[in-house]
Design a protein around this motif. Structure first.
Motif, PDB file in Angstrom:
ATOM      1  N   ARG A 127      -0.134 -54.661   3.419  1.00 44.75           N
ATOM      2  CA  ARG A 127      -1.451 -54.994   3.971  1.00 44.75           C
ATOM      3  C   ARG A 127      -2.399 -55.486   2.878  1.00 44.75           C
ATOM      4  N   GLU A 128      -2.337 -54.834   1.715  1.00 46.53           N
ATOM      5  CA  GLU A 128      -3.210 -55.243   0.608  1.00 46.53           C
ATOM      6  C   GLU A 128      -2.855 -56.642   0.115  1.00 46.53           C
ATOM      7  N   LEU A 129      -1.561 -56.937   0.028  1.00 46.31           N
ATOM      8  CA  LEU A 129      -1.153 -58.273  -0.397  1.00 46.31           C
ATOM      9  C   LEU A 129      -1.592 -59.314   0.628  1.00 46.31           C
ATOM     10  N   LYS A 130      -1.456 -59.004   1.909  1.00 48.15           N
ATOM     11  CA  LYS A 130      -1.913 -59.930   2.941  1.00 48.15           C
ATOM     12  C   LYS A 130      -3.416 -60.165   2.827  1.00 48.15           C
ATOM     13  N   ARG A 131      -4.163 -59.093   2.568  1.00 46.47           N
ATOM     14  CA  ARG A 131      -5.617 -59.234   2.414  1.00 46.47           C
ATOM     15  C   ARG A 131      -5.948 -60.144   1.232  1.00 46.47           C
ATOM     16  N   LEU A 132      -5.235 -59.961   0.125  1.00 48.42           N
ATOM     17  CA  LEU A 132      -5.494 -60.781  -1.063  1.00 48.42           C
ATOM     18  C   LEU A 132      -5.094 -62.239  -0.827  1.00 48.42           C
ATOM     19  N   TYR A 133      -3.969 -62.451  -0.137  1.00 49.96           N
ATOM     20  CA  TYR A 133      -3.555 -63.824   0.167  1.00 49.96           C
ATOM     21  C   TYR A 133      -4.573 -64.496   1.094  1.00 49.96           C
ATOM     22  N   LEU A 134      -5.101 -63.736   2.037  1.00 53.54           N
ATOM     23  CA  LEU A 134      -6.093 -64.277   2.962  1.00 53.54           C
ATOM     24  C   LEU A 134      -7.395 -64.590   2.227  1.00 53.54           C
ATOM     25  N   GLU A 135      -7.758 -63.717   1.290  1.00 51.94           N
ATOM     26  CA  GLU A 135      -9.007 -63.894   0.547  1.00 51.94           C
ATOM     27  C   GLU A 135      -8.939 -65.084  -0.410  1.00 51.94           C
ATOM     28  N   HIS A 136      -7.814 -65.208  -1.143  1.00 45.46           N
ATOM     29  CA  HIS A 136      -7.737 -66.214  -2.204  1.00 45.46           C
ATOM     30  C   HIS A 136      -7.062 -67.506  -1.771  1.00 45.46           C
ATOM     31  N   GLN A 137      -6.372 -67.487  -0.633  1.00 38.01           N
ATOM     32  CA  GLN A 137      -5.771 -68.695  -0.068  1.00 38.01           C
ATOM     33  C   GLN A 137      -4.872 -69.450  -1.055  1.00 38.01           C
ATOM     34  N   PRO A 138      -3.871 -68.789  -1.657  1.00 43.31           N
ATOM     35  CA  PRO A 138      -2.971 -69.520  -2.543  1.00 43.31           C
ATOM     36  C   PRO A 138      -2.172 -70.566  -1.767  1.00 43.31           C
ATOM     37  N   ASP A 139      -1.860 -71.664  -2.445  1.00 44.42           N
ATOM     38  CA  ASP A 139      -1.044 -72.707  -1.835  1.00 44.42           C
ATOM     39  C   ASP A 139       0.441 -72.381  -1.918  1.00 44.42           C
ATOM     40  N   LEU A 140       0.806 -71.489  -2.831  1.00 45.45           N
ATOM     41  CA  LEU A 140       2.201 -71.090  -3.046  1.00 45.45           C
ATOM     42  C   LEU A 140       2.194 -69.736  -3.730  1.00 45.45           C
ATOM     43  N   VAL A 141       3.169 -68.873  -3.396  1.00 42.99           N
ATOM     44  CA  VAL A 141       3.288 -67.567  -4.044  1.00 42.99           C
ATOM     45  C   VAL A 141       4.665 -67.436  -4.671  1.00 42.99           C
ATOM     46  N   LEU A 142       4.690 -66.989  -5.926  1.00 36.24           N
ATOM     47  CA  LEU A 142       5.932 -66.666  -6.635  1.00 36.24           C
ATOM     48  C   LEU A 142       6.003 -65.152  -6.775  1.00 36.24           C
ATOM     49  N   HIS A 143       7.002 -64.535  -6.136  1.00 32.79           N
ATOM     50  CA  HIS A 143       7.171 -63.079  -6.201  1.00 32.79           C
ATOM     51  C   HIS A 143       8.273 -62.726  -7.201  1.00 32.79           C
ATOM     52  N   PHE A 144       8.020 -61.693  -8.002  1.00 29.88           N
ATOM     53  CA  PHE A 144       8.996 -61.150  -8.934  1.00 29.88           C
ATOM     54  C   PHE A 144       9.039 -59.630  -8.741  1.00 29.88           C
ATOM     55  N   THR A 145      10.201 -59.026  -8.954  1.00 29.28           N
ATOM     56  CA  THR A 145      10.446 -57.586  -8.822  1.00 29.28           C
ATOM     57  C   THR A 145      10.483 -57.168  -7.350  1.00 29.28           C
ATOM     58  N   VAL A 146      11.084 -56.008  -7.096  1.00 25.74           N
ATOM     59  CA  VAL A 146      11.553 -55.654  -5.754  1.00 25.74           C
ATOM     60  C   VAL A 146      10.447 -55.603  -4.703  1.00 25.74           C
ATOM     61  N   LYS A 147       9.421 -54.803  -4.935  1.00 27.27           N
ATOM     62  CA  LYS A 147       8.437 -54.608  -3.859  1.00 27.27           C
ATOM     63  C   LYS A 147       7.637 -55.869  -3.559  1.00 27.27           C
ATOM     64  N   PRO A 148       7.192 -56.630  -4.552  1.00 24.05           N
ATOM     65  CA  PRO A 148       6.552 -57.903  -4.216  1.00 24.05           C
ATOM     66  C   PRO A 148       7.486 -58.856  -3.470  1.00 24.05           C
ATOM     67  N   VAL A 149       8.769 -58.907  -3.876  1.00 26.89           N
ATOM     68  CA  VAL A 149       9.724 -59.794  -3.210  1.00 26.89           C
ATOM     69  C   VAL A 149       9.843 -59.442  -1.726  1.00 26.89           C
ATOM     70  N   ILE A 150       9.879 -58.150  -1.424  1.00 25.91           N
ATOM     71  CA  ILE A 150      10.030 -57.733  -0.027  1.00 25.91           C
ATOM     72  C   ILE A 150       8.694 -57.798   0.717  1.00 25.91           C
ATOM     73  N   TYR A 151       7.711 -57.020   0.250  1.00 28.47           N
ATOM     74  CA  TYR A 151       6.481 -56.871   1.022  1.00 28.47           C
ATOM     75  C   TYR A 151       5.555 -58.068   0.864  1.00 28.47           C
ATOM     76  N   GLY A 152       5.618 -58.726  -0.286  1.00 23.64           N
ATOM     77  CA  GLY A 152       4.847 -59.953  -0.444  1.00 23.64           C
ATOM     78  C   GLY A 152       5.353 -61.053   0.464  1.00 23.64           C
ATOM     79  N   SER A 153       6.677 -61.078   0.694  1.00 23.36           N
ATOM     80  CA  SER A 153       7.246 -62.086   1.599  1.00 23.36           C
ATOM     81  C   SER A 153       6.776 -61.864   3.032  1.00 23.36           C
ATOM     82  N   PHE A 154       6.762 -60.614   3.465  1.00 29.05           N
ATOM     83  CA  PHE A 154       6.243 -60.320   4.809  1.00 29.05           C
ATOM     84  C   PHE A 154       4.782 -60.764   4.935  1.00 29.05           C
ATOM     85  N   ALA A 155       3.978 -60.453   3.887  1.00 32.06           N
ATOM     86  CA  ALA A 155       2.555 -60.801   3.912  1.00 32.06           C
ATOM     87  C   ALA A 155       2.361 -62.311   3.955  1.00 32.06           C
TER      88      ALA A 155
END
Length: 371
Positions: free
Chosen positions: A73-101
């Motif tokens: 939820r926090e990653l989704k909030r940050l993506y919504l706030e900052h509006q990145p054009d592309l996200v690069l995820h590294f390490t397990v939890k960002p790869v999984i939960y950042g992808s959902f967000a």
């Protein structure tokens, strides 16, 4: 305004030390860079490069699904706030939960599987949950990079990622201008150096047990540990355990450092008896400065060590096998040790130059950014 690329990992230290030159290149190419990671000593260094750094705590060793959902939820909030054009995820939890967000906001994603993590290696109910999370989260990313073919093949065989979305990179690469070939130490006794976070999964206990065996035959041989204690990981070793080994006189604990080069230069051989790796940076950097290697015959390590050429391989979770490899190295003529060091440098130049890794990202990124 230039396009915004977010890099997300479980530590700012990871991004600065393993992806710093990628960040520099992206900034040079005119992209704006957003860093999302727990705050640590490297956060300010990334800001000094010109990144906008946002602190996002992550419970890296936790298995609480509610906490992980909060991270998503926090990653989704940050993506919504900052509006990145592309996200690069590294390490397990960002790869999984950042992808959902990112999927919920339809933001393009490049994931990098840097290693499978303790939970994936456990063989328990937790592994089955993590598998399910990977299977569903990796449907969205446009590209999933792996750091060795074993990990990629495992994901493909278990249908955790689509083959056409996946590709292999040579780890995170090595900065060959920073890690130059160095003169082999003339000093004695022989120093075996292990560089890693002090986790059981890195084979630290086997290294200490092997050291005990070797010291019975070669009492003056030196065994050194370099890396952070108290890591946020389920397999982290207790401070008291390491202190007891030091008190016993079996190993020397060197602490942690932001520059491993002086320690690599002073070592005769670098050892990593890990249970599994993505592609171990410690071995790559050791090979780059011309040091022979001893590692376990497991995914990640076997891609770096050509047995008998630039180092030796031993059985995983087997202190006696590790000790036998160490004894083989100790009995080896100096000329052979030097040959292994030279071969390691040549291998890294040919296969693991960081420029190859950066080039792969730079080739992929323009295709995913909005026109």
């Amino acid at each position: 305004m230039s396009q915004l690329i977010a890099l997300v990992a479980n530590s700012a230290w990871n991004l600065y030390h393993f992806r710093g030159n990628l960040v520099r290149r992206l900034l040079q190419d005119g992209y704006r860079i957003l860093i999302i990671a727990p705050r640590d000593d490297s956060s300010e260094k990334l800001a000094d490069l010109g990144c906008y750094v946002v602190e996002q705590p992550m419970d890296n060793k936790g298995t609480n699904p509610l906490a992980d959902l909060q991270t998503m939820r926090e990653l989704k909030r940050l993506y919504l706030e900052h509006q990145p054009d592309l996200v690069l995820h590294f390490t397990v939890k960002p790869v999984i939960y950042g992808s959902f967000a990112a999927r919920s906001l339809k933001i393009p994603v490049i994931n990098t599987i840097t290693g499978l993590g303790t939970a994936f290696l456990s063989g328990s109910w937790l592994m089955r949950i993590v598998e399910t999370l990977y299977r569903h989260s990796q449907r969205w990313p446009s590209r999933v990079f792996f750091q060795n073919p074993d990990d990629r093949n495992l994901f493909l065989s278990r249908q955790l990622v689509a083959e056409e979305k996946s590709a292999c990179l040579p780890g995170s690469g090595v900065d060959l201008k920073r890690f130059m070939a160095a003169e082999y130490p003339a000093s004695q006794p022989i120093k075996f150096l292990l560089i890693a976070r002090l986790l059981r999964d890195k084979g630290i206990v086997e290294f200490v047990d092997a050291a005990r065996q070797i010291r019975k035959i070669y009492p003056h041989t030196s065994f050194q540990l370099l890396g952070p204690l108290g890591a946020s990981n389920r397999s982290a070793l207790a401070d008291e355990e390491v202190a007891a080994w030091v008190e016993e006189g079996i190993v020397e604990y060197l602490g942690e450092t932001d520059d491993v080069r002086p320690f690599l230069h002073a070592a005769h051989c670098v050892v990593l008896p890990s249970y599994r790796e993505g592609t171990p940076r410690a071995l790559l950097e050791a090979a780059a400065v011309g040091r022979p290697l001893i590692a376990t015959d497991v995914p990640g390590c076997r891609e770096v060590v050509d047995a008998g050429v630039n180092g030796l391989l031993c059985d995983v979770k087997n202190a006696s096998s590790l000790a036998a490899a160490m004894q083989q190295f100790l009995d080896m003529p100096l000329e052979k040790q030097l040959e292994m060091g030279v071969a390691g440098r040549l291998k890294v130049e040919k296969e693991f130059d960081e420029e190859l890794v950066i080039g792969a990202y730079l080739a992929e990124i323009p295709h995913l950014l909005p026109k």
